[in-house]
Design a protein around this motif. Sequence first.
Motif, PDB file in Angstrom:
ATOM      1  N   HIS A 226       9.009 -18.679   5.168  1.00 59.40           N
ATOM      2  CA  HIS A 226       8.955 -19.335   3.863  1.00 59.40           C
ATOM      3  C   HIS A 226       7.710 -20.199   3.742  1.00 59.40           C
ATOM      4  N   VAL A 227       7.049 -20.094   2.590  1.00 64.01           N
ATOM      5  CA  VAL A 227       5.916 -20.955   2.259  1.00 64.01           C
ATOM      6  C   VAL A 227       6.372 -21.875   1.126  1.00 64.01           C
ATOM      7  N   ARG A 228       6.358 -23.159   1.401  1.00 62.29           N
ATOM      8  CA  ARG A 228       6.880 -24.146   0.459  1.00 62.29           C
ATOM      9  C   ARG A 228       6.014 -24.237  -0.804  1.00 62.29           C
ATOM     10  N   LEU A 229       6.682 -24.461  -1.945  1.00 57.23           N
ATOM     11  CA  LEU A 229       6.011 -24.725  -3.211  1.00 57.23           C
ATOM     12  C   LEU A 229       6.274 -26.177  -3.595  1.00 57.23           C
ATOM     13  N   TYR A 230       5.199 -26.953  -3.702  1.00 53.25           N
ATOM     14  CA  TYR A 230       5.306 -28.369  -4.064  1.00 53.25           C
ATOM     15  C   TYR A 230       4.920 -28.569  -5.523  1.00 53.25           C
ATOM     16  N   GLY A 231       5.852 -29.066  -6.326  1.00 52.71           N
ATOM     17  CA  GLY A 231       5.511 -29.427  -7.701  1.00 52.71           C
ATOM     18  C   GLY A 231       4.932 -28.295  -8.506  1.00 52.71           C
ATOM     19  N   ALA A 232       5.256 -27.068  -8.171  1.00 52.87           N
ATOM     20  CA  ALA A 232       4.701 -25.923  -8.882  1.00 52.87           C
ATOM     21  C   ALA A 232       5.449 -25.711 -10.200  1.00 52.87           C
ATOM     22  N   PRO A 233       4.756 -25.238 -11.242  1.00 50.90           N
ATOM     23  CA  PRO A 233       5.423 -24.933 -12.514  1.00 50.90           C
ATOM     24  C   PRO A 233       6.264 -23.662 -12.395  1.00 50.90           C
ATOM     25  N   LEU A 234       7.574 -23.822 -12.282  1.00 51.37           N
ATOM     26  CA  LEU A 234       8.462 -22.681 -12.011  1.00 51.37           C
ATOM     27  C   LEU A 234       9.202 -22.193 -13.253  1.00 51.37           C
ATOM     28  N   GLY A 235       9.328 -23.035 -14.281  1.00 51.61           N
ATOM     29  CA  GLY A 235       9.978 -22.622 -15.519  1.00 51.61           C
ATOM     30  C   GLY A 235      11.426 -22.209 -15.325  1.00 51.61           C
ATOM     31  N   ASP A 236      11.829 -21.159 -16.039  1.00 51.96           N
ATOM     32  CA  ASP A 236      13.218 -20.691 -15.985  1.00 51.96           C
ATOM     33  C   ASP A 236      13.583 -20.082 -14.635  1.00 51.96           C
ATOM     34  N   ASP A 237      12.585 -19.730 -13.816  1.00 54.54           N
ATOM     35  CA  ASP A 237      12.849 -19.113 -12.514  1.00 54.54           C
ATOM     36  C   ASP A 237      13.053 -20.148 -11.409  1.00 54.54           C
ATOM     37  N   GLU A 238      13.084 -21.422 -11.760  1.00 54.77           N
ATOM     38  CA  GLU A 238      13.188 -22.474 -10.747  1.00 54.77           C
ATOM     39  C   GLU A 238      14.355 -22.259  -9.780  1.00 54.77           C
ATOM     40  N   PRO A 239      15.577 -21.955 -10.243  1.00 60.76           N
ATOM     41  CA  PRO A 239      16.688 -21.773  -9.285  1.00 60.76           C
ATOM     42  C   PRO A 239      16.443 -20.640  -8.285  1.00 60.76           C
ATOM     43  N   LEU A 240      15.701 -19.613  -8.699  1.00 60.07           N
ATOM     44  CA  LEU A 240      15.459 -18.477  -7.816  1.00 60.07           C
ATOM     45  C   LEU A 240      14.590 -18.854  -6.622  1.00 60.07           C
ATOM     46  N   HIS A 241      13.799 -19.900  -6.757  1.00 58.54           N
ATOM     47  CA  HIS A 241      12.877 -20.286  -5.697  1.00 58.54           C
ATOM     48  C   HIS A 241      13.474 -21.287  -4.709  1.00 58.54           C
TER      49      HIS A 241
END
Length: 299
Positions: free
Chosen positions: A109-124
């Motif tokens: 896993h490569v962490r995402l910090y403060g990235a704009p995820l929109g509606d897909d946020e729960p998937l990440h």
Amino acid sequence: MKGQAIMALFRFNILILIKRSNAISPLMQLLTTLRFFGTGAFYTVEGDLHDVSVPSVCRIVHRVANSLARLTDRHIRFPVDIQDVMKTKQGFFDKAGFPGVVGAIDCTHVRLYGAPLGDDEPLHVNRKGYHSINVQAVCNASFKMTNVAARWPGSTHDSAVLHGSLLGEMFENGRLQGTLIGDTGYALRPWLMTPVAEPTTNAERRYNRSHRRTRVTIEQVFGQLKCKFPCLSLGLRVAPRRACQIIKACCVLHNIAKELREPEIEGELREDEGNDDIPYDGHIQDGTIQRNRIINAYF
């Protein structure tokens, strides 16, 4: 990457792919991007450069990362020719006596910090509760990557990543030769060997020991990758699509470093930390006969 390896990138025509941006030469763009890969912070890179803003550094990094990612098919290749397949199998057999292996597979896993995820946020959101990209990779016995899939959100199980990848499809259709070796996060298939969950014989225990010593290669590759490019270990503050391009770019550079025989950084040959994948509990487990054949013939 070491200085001599960076300069040797000229041999791979990487700078030709990078378009000149205003007064910033392709070489300076490459060095700027490598600096970001080594720190994971746009602000750190911007602080090292004069008259280059954070937005400019951001654009440079993504421009160069996209150029490097376009080299994936050239530098990350799965063994297909019979000679390459036999060489790969022999390399793994020499490690721990496990036969027929053409690749060790796992995900990191490569962490995402403060990235704009929109509606897909729960998937990440991955199993550990943070946002990430789940990256699948296959390597050979020389710690070189032979396949990378960097496009799945963190909540995707390792087995689902393989099932949805071109690599899994090609093995399923019999278009690739040999056997993959993976942990309990994968289904036991005729072309993918997993450990025996509860070994009861000496042969099964010997099989598990050989399996572990062979499969650990991919964990060590992840350790090397994240040590060379700390941006993947610290996390990326970019959108998922851009993060995937940066990940592929780092994987390309990892293989180029192997091709250049760049010396290893002290301490980077280690297992990937925190590897506690959820065991596969699906209904597909049709590799038992093949695994028993391997145990009976070799262990």
